[in-house]
Design a protein around this motif. Sequence first.
Motif, PDB file in Angstrom:
ATOM      1  N   GLN A 210       2.341   5.975 -14.564  1.00 30.09           N
ATOM      2  CA  GLN A 210       1.016   5.315 -14.592  1.00 30.09           C
ATOM      3  C   GLN A 210       1.180   3.803 -14.510  1.00 30.09           C
ATOM      4  OE1 GLN A 210      -2.373   6.695 -14.911  1.00 30.09           O
ATOM      5  NE2 GLN A 210      -2.569   4.579 -14.170  1.00 30.09           N
ATOM      6  N   ALA A 211       2.164   3.251 -15.230  1.00 28.86           N
ATOM      7  CA  ALA A 211       2.419   1.812 -15.191  1.00 28.86           C
ATOM      8  C   ALA A 211       2.898   1.376 -13.811  1.00 28.86           C
ATOM      9  CB  ALA A 211       3.432   1.436 -16.266  1.00 28.86           C
ATOM     10  N   GLN A 212       3.749   2.227 -13.200  1.00 31.89           N
ATOM     11  CA  GLN A 212       4.218   1.890 -11.855  1.00 31.89           C
ATOM     12  C   GLN A 212       3.059   1.831 -10.857  1.00 31.89           C
ATOM     13  OE1 GLN A 212       7.241   4.849 -11.061  1.00 31.89           O
ATOM     14  NE2 GLN A 212       8.905   3.537 -11.826  1.00 31.89           N
ATOM     15  N   LEU A 213       2.131   2.774 -10.994  1.00 34.88           N
ATOM     16  CA  LEU A 213       0.976   2.779 -10.101  1.00 34.88           C
ATOM     17  C   LEU A 213       0.128   1.522 -10.297  1.00 34.88           C
ATOM     18  CD1 LEU A 213      -0.873   4.075  -8.034  1.00 34.88           C
ATOM     19  CD2 LEU A 213      -1.969   5.344  -9.913  1.00 34.88           C
ATOM     20  N   SER A 214      -0.088   1.165 -11.569  1.00 42.53           N
ATOM     21  CA  SER A 214      -0.880  -0.044 -11.840  1.00 42.53           C
ATOM     22  C   SER A 214      -0.221  -1.276 -11.245  1.00 42.53           C
ATOM     23  CB  SER A 214      -1.075  -0.222 -13.350  1.00 42.53           C
ATOM     24  OG  SER A 214      -1.794   0.868 -13.898  1.00 42.53           O
ATOM     25  N   GLU A 215       1.093  -1.355 -11.384  1.00 41.72           N
ATOM     26  CA  GLU A 215       1.823  -2.497 -10.817  1.00 41.72           C
ATOM     27  C   GLU A 215       1.721  -2.491  -9.294  1.00 41.72           C
ATOM     28  OE1 GLU A 215       6.339  -4.438 -10.806  1.00 41.72           O
ATOM     29  OE2 GLU A 215       5.909  -2.620 -11.935  1.00 41.72           O
TER      30      GLU A 215
ATOM     31  N   GLU B  65       0.826  -1.201   0.000  1.00 45.82           N
ATOM     32  CA  GLU B  65       0.000   0.000   0.000  1.00 45.82           C
ATOM     33  C   GLU B  65       0.866   1.259   0.000  1.00 45.82           C
ATOM     34  OE1 GLU B  65      -3.972  -1.711   2.353  1.00 45.82           O
ATOM     35  OE2 GLU B  65      -2.336  -0.753   3.479  1.00 45.82           O
ATOM     36  N   ALA B  66       2.011   1.222   0.729  1.00 50.12           N
ATOM     37  CA  ALA B  66       2.934   2.375   0.718  1.00 50.12           C
ATOM     38  C   ALA B  66       3.512   2.582  -0.670  1.00 50.12           C
ATOM     39  CB  ALA B  66       4.038   2.155   1.743  1.00 50.12           C
ATOM     40  N   SER B  67       3.885   1.507  -1.326  1.00 49.56           N
ATOM     41  CA  SER B  67       4.422   1.616  -2.691  1.00 49.56           C
ATOM     42  C   SER B  67       3.365   2.180  -3.640  1.00 49.56           C
ATOM     43  CB  SER B  67       4.898   0.244  -3.183  1.00 49.56           C
ATOM     44  OG  SER B  67       5.973  -0.235  -2.393  1.00 49.56           O
ATOM     45  N   ALA B  68       2.140   1.745  -3.473  1.00 44.40           N
ATOM     46  CA  ALA B  68       1.078   2.266  -4.321  1.00 44.40           C
ATOM     47  C   ALA B  68       0.842   3.748  -4.059  1.00 44.40           C
ATOM     48  CB  ALA B  68      -0.203   1.462  -4.079  1.00 44.40           C
ATOM     49  N   GLU B  69       0.935   4.155  -2.796  1.00 46.79           N
ATOM     50  CA  GLU B  69       0.761   5.568  -2.465  1.00 46.79           C
ATOM     51  C   GLU B  69       1.860   6.409  -3.087  1.00 46.79           C
ATOM     52  OE1 GLU B  69       0.337   8.403   1.525  1.00 46.79           O
ATOM     53  OE2 GLU B  69       0.426   6.207   1.705  1.00 46.79           O
ATOM     54  N   LEU B  70       3.104   5.907  -3.030  1.00 49.67           N
ATOM     55  CA  LEU B  70       4.219   6.625  -3.646  1.00 49.67           C
ATOM     56  C   LEU B  70       4.046   6.706  -5.156  1.00 49.67           C
ATOM     57  CD1 LEU B  70       6.987   8.006  -3.502  1.00 49.67           C
ATOM     58  CD2 LEU B  70       8.034   5.714  -3.573  1.00 49.67           C
TER      59      LEU B  70
END
Length: 382
Positions: A138-143, A107-112
């Motif tokens: 955008q791809a990083q967020l999806s991942e 969840e922290a990675s997704a927030e970043l």
Amino acid sequence: MRHLFLGGPAAAFLLALAVPATAQMPPNPPVDVALPLTDEVVDYDVYTGRFEARQEVELRARVSGYLETVTFEEGAMVEEDAILFTIDQRSFQTAVRRARAALAAAEASAELAQIELDRATRLAERNVGTEQEVDRTQAQLSESLAQVQVAQADLAQAELDLGFTVIRAPFSGRISEREVDPGNLVVGGTSGTTMLALLVSEAPLFFEFTISEADFLRYARIFGEEGRPAGKVNNYPVRIRLLDEDDYVHEGYLDFVDNALSANSGTIEVRAVVQEASGVLVPGLFGRVRVEASRPYEALLVPDEAVLSDQANKIIMTVVPSEEEGVSTVVPRLVTLGPLHRGMRVIRSGLEPDSRIIVAGLMRARPGATVTAVETTLDFAE
């Protein structure tokens, strides 16, 4: 001349046939005669079957571990959802904490990733950043969001495994002895699992039996328009007795007839439900079930002791008026017997309602002899 081979009371008049009557008994000996009774009768068929639990489950663990506690008394009744076994939970609790930490990291990675995407979008809108940077973030967020879902699933599985360390009763019933003592390793999963105990429900019980193809067809002819018991049985009543009982004291009703006959045995499975909760009936007991096999009909009934046997034939002695006033002649009647009903024997054929049958003094009556008929009245033994 046709000879009668009789047993019991009939032996007396068999012997009398071979000896002159004057040497055997006085002329016109008295005998008690009566008209047969009539009553509404239903025929029954009887089948052997066995009681089965309505619900039965082998208690097995879904996860492997060392058995920690057993919280029931062997052979006792247990309530639904009661805790029966507990497996050592420490490793599973650790797995839950690890899964929660992994979820927090995801969840922290997704927030970043969301922050970086927002920044790249603002820069691109001011023509400072590039579209490629927006696409990359955008791809990083999806991942990252996908990793959150994986972590959530891992946590859910870890919590499930932790919950599986507690084995509860899926329904109320009587439990068997335990198969494993605390401290032993329990193997869980879907194959090769360790059997812990057997739980069976009590009342109501099933009583399962089979009927032949011929009986199935006969029932279909008799009860076809109602579908009883060959189709929809609709609480069709039956009575059951145990092997040491003289009467059918256990009440039940049919609730199931199978949809096909067995190709191997030519029989079809039938099942009754017995609501009794006395504790006498347990799964595995054998018994005999009595099923109605006819519609009600009016039948003639006589005392069973009034029926004599001549090899395969059944005979009832009757009297008819003779030429001499006050004297009757003994006439044997071949009859077809039915079941016992209220302590009396059903006569299917061979008698008329006005037939005067000999009910006492059979040893003094022989075919063709004259007797003095003493009128009496029959009554049911009840």
